[in-house]
Write a protein that holds these residues in place. Structure first.
Motif, PDB file in Angstrom:
ATOM      1  N   ILE A   4       1.380  -1.179  -0.017  1.00 37.87           N
ATOM      2  CA  ILE A   4       0.053   0.092  -0.170  1.00 37.87           C
ATOM      3  C   ILE A   4       1.081   0.898   0.202  1.00 37.87           C
ATOM      4  CG2 ILE A   4      -0.332  -0.355   2.864  1.00 37.87           C
ATOM      5  CD1 ILE A   4      -2.717   1.482  -0.090  1.00 37.87           C
ATOM      6  N   LEU A   5       2.034   1.304   0.110  1.00 32.94           N
ATOM      7  CA  LEU A   5       3.190   2.171   0.360  1.00 32.94           C
ATOM      8  C   LEU A   5       3.073   3.071  -0.833  1.00 32.94           C
ATOM      9  CD1 LEU A   5       5.718   1.545   2.872  1.00 32.94           C
ATOM     10  CD2 LEU A   5       3.670   2.228   3.233  1.00 32.94           C
ATOM     11  N   HIS A   6       3.237   2.012  -1.889  1.00 32.75           N
ATOM     12  CA  HIS A   6       3.591   2.717  -3.392  1.00 32.75           C
ATOM     13  C   HIS A   6       2.541   3.841  -4.298  1.00 32.75           C
ATOM     14  CE1 HIS A   6       4.698   2.824  -7.531  1.00 32.75           C
ATOM     15  NE2 HIS A   6       3.602   2.650  -8.030  1.00 32.75           N
ATOM     16  N   GLN A   7       1.064   3.030  -3.282  1.00 28.52           N
ATOM     17  CA  GLN A   7      -0.426   4.092  -3.763  1.00 28.52           C
ATOM     18  C   GLN A   7       0.366   5.362  -2.687  1.00 28.52           C
ATOM     19  OE1 GLN A   7      -1.780   4.378  -6.473  1.00 28.52           O
ATOM     20  NE2 GLN A   7      -1.416   2.655  -7.010  1.00 28.52           N
ATOM     21  N   MET A   8       0.084   5.623  -1.207  1.00 31.71           N
ATOM     22  CA  MET A   8       0.140   6.288  -0.433  1.00 31.71           C
ATOM     23  C   MET A   8       1.662   7.150  -0.844  1.00 31.71           C
ATOM     24  SD  MET A   8      -0.188   4.889   3.564  1.00 31.71           S
ATOM     25  CE  MET A   8      -1.961   4.194   3.878  1.00 31.71           C
ATOM     26  N   MET A   9       2.634   7.236  -1.110  1.00 34.17           N
ATOM     27  CA  MET A   9       4.066   8.065  -1.581  1.00 34.17           C
ATOM     28  C   MET A   9       4.000   8.397  -2.830  1.00 34.17           C
ATOM     29  SD  MET A   9       7.471   5.649  -0.076  1.00 34.17           S
ATOM     30  CE  MET A   9       7.037   4.556  -0.913  1.00 34.17           C
ATOM     31  N   LYS A  10       3.078   7.972  -3.875  1.00 31.81           N
ATOM     32  CA  LYS A  10       2.189   8.537  -5.064  1.00 31.81           C
ATOM     33  C   LYS A  10       1.732   9.565  -5.268  1.00 31.81           C
ATOM     34  CE  LYS A  10       1.381   5.965  -9.224  1.00 31.81           C
ATOM     35  NZ  LYS A  10       0.820   5.078 -10.115  1.00 31.81           N
ATOM     36  N   ASN A  11       0.247   9.325  -4.177  1.00 28.84           N
ATOM     37  CA  ASN A  11      -0.286  10.431  -4.121  1.00 28.84           C
ATOM     38  C   ASN A  11      -0.165  12.141  -3.343  1.00 28.84           C
ATOM     39  OD1 ASN A  11      -1.887   8.630  -5.244  1.00 28.84           O
ATOM     40  ND2 ASN A  11      -3.492   8.001  -3.397  1.00 28.84           N
ATOM     41  N   ASN A  12       0.807  10.708  -2.029  1.00 24.44           N
ATOM     42  CA  ASN A  12       1.620  12.255  -1.276  1.00 24.44           C
ATOM     43  C   ASN A  12       3.177  11.842  -1.393  1.00 24.44           C
ATOM     44  OD1 ASN A  12      -1.085  13.154   0.147  1.00 24.44           O
ATOM     45  ND2 ASN A  12      -0.910  11.049   0.474  1.00 24.44           N
ATOM     46  N   PRO A  13       3.610  12.917  -1.950  1.00 21.50           N
ATOM     47  CA  PRO A  13       5.349  12.650  -2.158  1.00 21.50           C
ATOM     48  C   PRO A  13       6.111  13.335  -1.388  1.00 21.50           C
ATOM     49  CG  PRO A  13       3.993  13.989  -4.156  1.00 21.50           C
ATOM     50  CD  PRO A  13       3.242  13.269  -3.664  1.00 21.50           C
ATOM     51  N   ASN A  14       5.385  13.922  -0.781  1.00 17.80           N
ATOM     52  CA  ASN A  14       5.774  15.092   0.513  1.00 17.80           C
ATOM     53  C   ASN A  14       5.078  14.905   1.425  1.00 17.80           C
ATOM     54  OD1 ASN A  14       6.838  17.320  -1.693  1.00 17.80           O
ATOM     55  ND2 ASN A  14       4.894  18.042  -2.077  1.00 17.80           N
ATOM     56  N   LYS A  15       4.609  13.694   1.638  1.00 16.41           N
ATOM     57  CA  LYS A  15       4.919  13.331   3.125  1.00 16.41           C
ATOM     58  C   LYS A  15       5.749  11.831   3.118  1.00 16.41           C
ATOM     59  CE  LYS A  15       0.268  14.476   3.331  1.00 16.41           C
ATOM     60  NZ  LYS A  15      -1.741  14.529   3.632  1.00 16.41           N
ATOM     61  N   ILE A  16       5.365  10.888   5.058  1.00 18.53           N
ATOM     62  CA  ILE A  16       6.434  10.212   5.330  1.00 18.53           C
ATOM     63  C   ILE A  16       6.190   9.368   5.644  1.00 18.53           C
ATOM     64  CG2 ILE A  16       8.259   9.588   6.938  1.00 18.53           C
ATOM     65  CD1 ILE A  16       8.981  12.277   6.669  1.00 18.53           C
TER      66      ILE A  16
END
Length: 331
Positions: free
Chosen positions: A254-266
């Protein structure tokens, strides 16, 4: 070539010309064969990127039901591909690796569950979608982690219920609905291996991070969470949240979509109790881009189910989708 012959001859691991651009070749095959790829959030990033639709079990079930494609390639685990076949029986359904099973589904053998069910003749059965076609056929309605609360609440409070196969999700739904469902003693290996102590240490190291967890986790893990939800709900929470740092307690795909949607979040994966730094599902990760290509090229392995089993499993699946549409959970 039959699926059994496909497996026997080792085509799952067949070498592929390394100069091939698999993204291009897969797109060609999809176009030529009128095929679509459905992928779960727990697949590897390259498979998610080639998919026509990425989602959790509820969204994927709806897409499988609505599909007009000649071929559905389901990049997930076996019960998911079975679900697509049940909902769209006239469509050829493929899975990249037939060996991609599910520890939770395997924890509920149909003959044992049938005997368990017979002990409670006045109970109706709600089964989590992470189960075999045989368990679905023994159920009154199916649910996912996205709609479990709504499905349970669709029954009157005085109707006794059995919940299978995930005891952790069932216990969580009991806690938020005030029910006392009988729980089958099954669990997901991925969500049971998270370490409470390591999670506490991670929280201390990242005091600004919010802990978000899937309800298949055990109670001690959920007690440390700031938000509990399905994979889709976790993703939406991180999209909308004002917070910028998250400890994610579910399968790392799930981290892949999270990082794609929110590249500035950790996003920090919660560690399991073993020596690994993150927690991957070994069954989900059996699928590879190479196997997606081979499955589309040879149209194997194909999911084949008896018609009577599909018919028996279809009713509780349709009941779930009807309730979900009524509650506005899916369109």
């Amino acid at each position: 070539m039959h699926t059994q012959e496909f497996e026997k001859r080792g085509f799952f691991d067949m070498p592929i010309d390394p100069t091939l651009d698999l993204f291009v070749e897969i797109q060609k095959l999809k176009s030529e064969k009128n095929a679509i790829i459905l992928a779960h959030y727990y697949q590897t990033p390259d498979i998610q990127d080639i998919a026509d639709f990425i989602g959790d079990s509820l969204g994927l079930a709806r897409k499988a039901q609505q599909s007009n494609a000649s071929i559905i390639l389901f990049a997930g685990v076996h019960f998911m591909a079975e679900t697509a076949k049940i909902l769209n029986p006239s469509t050829k359904v493929l899975i990249p690796d037939l060996r991609a099973g599910c520890s939770l589904s395997d924890s509920c053998p149909p003959n044992q569950f049938k005997a368990f069910k017979e002990q409670y003749p006045d109970h109706l059965v709600i089964s989590y979608i992470n189960c075999s076609a045989e368990i679905k056929a023994l159920s009154d309605v199916i649910c996912t982690s996205s709609n479990a609360g709504a499905i349970v609440n669709s029954f009157s409070i005085d109707q006794p219920l059995i919940f299978a196969p995930d005891k952790n999700l069932g216990a969580y739904i009991n806690s938020i609905t005030g029910r006392n469902m009988k729980l089958w003693n099954g669990a997901c290996m991925v969500h049971e291996i998270f370490s409470q102590q390591k999670l506490v240490n991670l929280k201390l190291a990242h005091p600004k991070a919010k802990v978000i967890a899937h309800p298949e986790c055990e109670v001690p893990i959920l007690s440390l969470a700031d938000f509990i939800g399905s994979t889709t709900e976790l993703l939406k929470f991180t999209d909308k949240s004002e917070f910028n740092e998250f400890i994610v307690v579910t399968e790392t795909g799930i981290l892949h979509q999270m990082m794609k949607n929110n590249p500035n979040k950790i996003f920090i994966p919660a560690p399991p109790s073993n020596a690994c730094a993150c927690n991957d599902c070994p069954h989900m990760k059996l699928n590879t881009l190479e196997k997606v290509y081979l499955a589309l090229k040879y149209e194997l392995p194909e999911i084949i189910l008896p018609n009577n089993l599909m018919e028996a499993a279809l009713h509780p699946m349709n009941r779930m989708l009807d309730i979900s549409i009524k509650e506005g959970l899916i369109g």
